[in-house]
Design a protein around this motif. Sequence first.
Motif, mmCIF file in Angstrom:
data_model
loop_
_atom_site.group_PDB
_atom_site.id
_atom_site.type_symbol
_atom_site.label_atom_id
_atom_site.label_comp_id
_atom_site.label_asym_id
_atom_site.label_seq_id
_atom_site.Cartn_x
_atom_site.Cartn_y
_atom_site.Cartn_z
ATOM 1 N N VAL A 197 -26.569 -7.694 -33.790
ATOM 2 C CA VAL A 197 -25.901 -8.615 -34.871
ATOM 3 C C VAL A 197 -25.855 -7.969 -36.166
ATOM 4 N N TYR A 198 -27.218 -7.565 -36.390
ATOM 5 C CA TYR A 198 -27.325 -6.932 -37.859
ATOM 6 C C TYR A 198 -26.289 -5.617 -37.954
ATOM 7 N N GLN A 199 -26.394 -4.924 -36.905
ATOM 8 C CA GLN A 199 -25.507 -3.805 -37.097
ATOM 9 C C GLN A 199 -23.882 -3.993 -37.161
ATOM 10 N N CYS A 200 -23.616 -4.790 -36.424
ATOM 11 C CA CYS A 200 -22.267 -5.367 -36.542
ATOM 12 C C CYS A 200 -21.934 -5.695 -37.929
ATOM 13 N N MET A 201 -22.652 -6.648 -38.528
ATOM 14 C CA MET A 201 -22.230 -7.316 -39.788
ATOM 15 C C MET A 201 -22.489 -5.868 -40.985
ATOM 16 N N LYS A 202 -23.510 -5.314 -40.824
ATOM 17 C CA LYS A 202 -23.762 -4.489 -41.884
ATOM 18 C C LYS A 202 -22.460 -3.148 -41.795
ATOM 19 N N ASN A 203 -22.216 -2.843 -40.568
ATOM 20 C CA ASN A 203 -21.307 -1.814 -40.689
ATOM 21 C C ASN A 203 -19.743 -2.505 -41.121
ATOM 22 N N THR A 204 -19.388 -3.748 -40.851
ATOM 23 C CA THR A 204 -18.170 -4.516 -41.595
ATOM 24 C C THR A 204 -18.357 -4.424 -42.999
ATOM 25 N N LEU A 205 -19.696 -4.663 -43.649
ATOM 26 C CA LEU A 205 -19.699 -4.536 -45.052
ATOM 27 C C LEU A 205 -19.723 -3.082 -45.393
ATOM 28 N N ASP A 206 -20.258 -2.292 -44.861
ATOM 29 C CA ASP A 206 -20.071 -0.799 -45.530
ATOM 30 C C ASP A 206 -18.696 -0.171 -45.333
ATOM 31 N N LYS A 207 -17.909 -0.678 -44.373
ATOM 32 C CA LYS A 207 -16.485 -0.327 -44.359
ATOM 33 C C LYS A 207 -15.745 -0.619 -45.413
ATOM 34 N N ALA A 208 -16.103 -1.821 -46.226
ATOM 35 C CA ALA A 208 -15.489 -2.132 -47.281
ATOM 36 C C ALA A 208 -16.255 -1.927 -48.568
ATOM 37 N N SER A 209 -17.412 -1.026 -48.567
ATOM 38 C CA SER A 209 -18.070 -0.890 -49.688
ATOM 39 C C SER A 209 -18.549 -2.152 -50.254
ATOM 40 N N ILE A 210 -18.882 -3.096 -49.657
ATOM 41 C CA ILE A 210 -19.317 -4.373 -50.173
ATOM 42 C C ILE A 210 -21.070 -4.392 -49.805
ATOM 43 N N HIS A 211 -21.722 -4.811 -50.874
ATOM 44 C CA HIS A 211 -23.253 -4.750 -50.616
ATOM 45 C C HIS A 211 -23.712 -6.237 -50.164
ATOM 46 N N PRO A 212 -24.790 -6.287 -49.295
ATOM 47 C CA PRO A 212 -25.233 -7.700 -48.891
ATOM 48 C C PRO A 212 -25.425 -8.552 -49.988
ATOM 49 N N ASP A 213 -25.655 -8.394 -51.256
ATOM 50 C CA ASP A 213 -25.736 -9.033 -52.278
ATOM 51 C C ASP A 213 -24.528 -9.844 -52.590
ATOM 52 N N ASN A 239 -18.528 -14.315 -37.612
ATOM 53 C CA ASN A 239 -19.081 -13.602 -36.433
ATOM 54 C C ASN A 239 -18.305 -13.860 -35.001
ATOM 55 N N SER A 240 -18.066 -13.346 -34.218
ATOM 56 C CA SER A 240 -17.739 -13.580 -32.878
ATOM 57 C C SER A 240 -18.454 -12.686 -31.849
ATOM 58 N N PHE A 241 -19.396 -13.279 -30.932
ATOM 59 C CA PHE A 241 -20.060 -12.198 -30.219
ATOM 60 C C PHE A 241 -20.004 -12.943 -28.515
ATOM 61 N N ALA A 242 -19.319 -11.992 -27.803
ATOM 62 C CA ALA A 242 -18.858 -12.689 -26.461
ATOM 63 C C ALA A 242 -19.650 -12.146 -25.362
ATOM 64 N N PHE A 243 -19.402 -12.790 -24.341
ATOM 65 C CA PHE A 243 -19.828 -12.161 -22.908
ATOM 66 C C PHE A 243 -19.474 -10.708 -22.791
ATOM 67 N N GLY A 244 -20.388 -9.956 -21.918
ATOM 68 C CA GLY A 244 -19.991 -8.634 -21.769
ATOM 69 C C GLY A 244 -20.505 -7.696 -22.860
ATOM 70 N N GLY A 245 -20.983 -8.277 -24.003
ATOM 71 C CA GLY A 245 -21.498 -7.348 -24.942
ATOM 72 C C GLY A 245 -20.623 -7.188 -26.069
ATOM 73 N N ASN A 246 -19.361 -7.881 -25.994
ATOM 74 C CA ASN A 246 -18.197 -7.634 -27.061
ATOM 75 C C ASN A 246 -18.422 -8.461 -28.180
ATOM 76 N N MET A 247 -18.921 -7.514 -29.318
ATOM 77 C CA MET A 247 -19.427 -8.032 -30.462
ATOM 78 C C MET A 247 -18.416 -7.595 -31.541
ATOM 79 N N SER A 248 -18.124 -8.669 -32.453
ATOM 80 C CA SER A 248 -17.145 -8.378 -33.606
ATOM 81 C C SER A 248 -17.364 -9.251 -34.793
ATOM 82 N N SER A 249 -17.326 -8.564 -36.262
ATOM 83 C CA SER A 249 -17.251 -9.358 -37.319
ATOM 84 C C SER A 249 -16.279 -8.877 -38.207
ATOM 85 N N ILE A 250 -15.674 -9.814 -38.888
ATOM 86 C CA ILE A 250 -14.521 -9.786 -39.848
ATOM 87 C C ILE A 250 -14.804 -10.180 -41.231
#
Length: 408
Positions: free
Chosen positions: A269-285, A389-400
């Motif tokens: 969960v952390y990695q999915c969200m962190k990668n989403t932020l990093d792609k947009a150069s947005i800090h968690p703050d 966040n959308s975290f699905a059966f089968g390990g399909n994880m996505s954050s937007i």
Amino acid sequence: MKKRRIVITGMGVLSALGTDTQSHAKGIKQGRSGMKPITLFDTQHSIYRNTNACVLDKEVLETIAEDDKTLQISCGIHSITQALQDAKLSKEEISKAALVIGTSIGASHTFSEFFKQYVLGHEISDELLALSSNSAHTITGDIAAHFGINGPLCTISTACSASTNAVGRGLDMLRSGKVSKVIAGGVDIFTELAFTGFNCLQALSTTNCKPFSKSRDGLMLGDSSAFFVLEDLESAKKADKHIFAEVLSYHFFNEGYHPTSMKSDGSSVYQCMKNTLDKASIHPDQLDYVNAHGTATKVNDSSELKGIALLAQKRNSKEPLYVSSTKSMLGHCLGAAGSIELATTILGMNQHFIPPNINVDQKDFIEHPDTIAILDRTIEKHFEYAISNSFAFGGNMSSILIKNGINI
């Protein structure tokens, strides 16, 4: 090369709380539950854990669907029509647009009806026989034909992350320059097949949907259709369009851990969200709010909270990271969950309120820091950045990740 900025200029919603964006937003702001008795099929057998869900009113569904036995096609058309009106697309623009639909149920309603009639030995009409072979991509094709869309068509069926991935796919198509307009979102009107399946998994709540509550005992299913028109910021400004939000980035991957559960430590969960932020150069703050997947199942809620907590620990802000699961009001809308939750987040952004997480009796804050605030009520607040966040059966994880469109 600088990334093209992609914005949402049209939005259409159909949910248990309303048939358009304004009625839906009003219900969310009021913290109203969409739970009602299920009328689409019989639920009186003692095997069922519950007889309720966050369903569309029977009269609403009958009016919208009319003779459409798939239910999905008409409900998709209903919300896409709203989105197209918002975006003020011409017939020519619609014809050249891409259509990306996320769905989990597909045409399983007609398949279920066919199968029941077959098992019971009833005479099966030619129409039902033909419709029973419909699939998710057939629905996309029928919706495209209705609107005269001749651009690229794409159907995504990554379970409960389908419509989040559909919007993400639209973002990629626009940034690559393949098209100038994208209609993306999801539709799922849950069926007897889905209901009995989740019941067999013992995943349905026996009471109601209580995400992040210590007494949570399962999910509540829901109906919805939510679609967006995405386009380049430059074209939107040139046409003086209303901008609902900017889609900054998304990330998806397959965790490959378990058929139905996420890693219990929250690392994925952390990695999915962190990668989403990093792609947009947005800090968690900078992140204000997370619309959590929050199904109200014991394992998944715990895993997601741990992942959000890991992200919150990277913040230096004195303001907590606000979290809520709007499934508490809308139910789990399966393949359409991501799009209806994204729409709900955008409406909260535009109307300056953070959606609540209702039905909480005692919050599950075990092992989670004070940097997270799980909202059990609506709060009036302007906010700029949010993740859904959308975290699905089968390990399909996505954050937007989206940014408020008011000041763009």
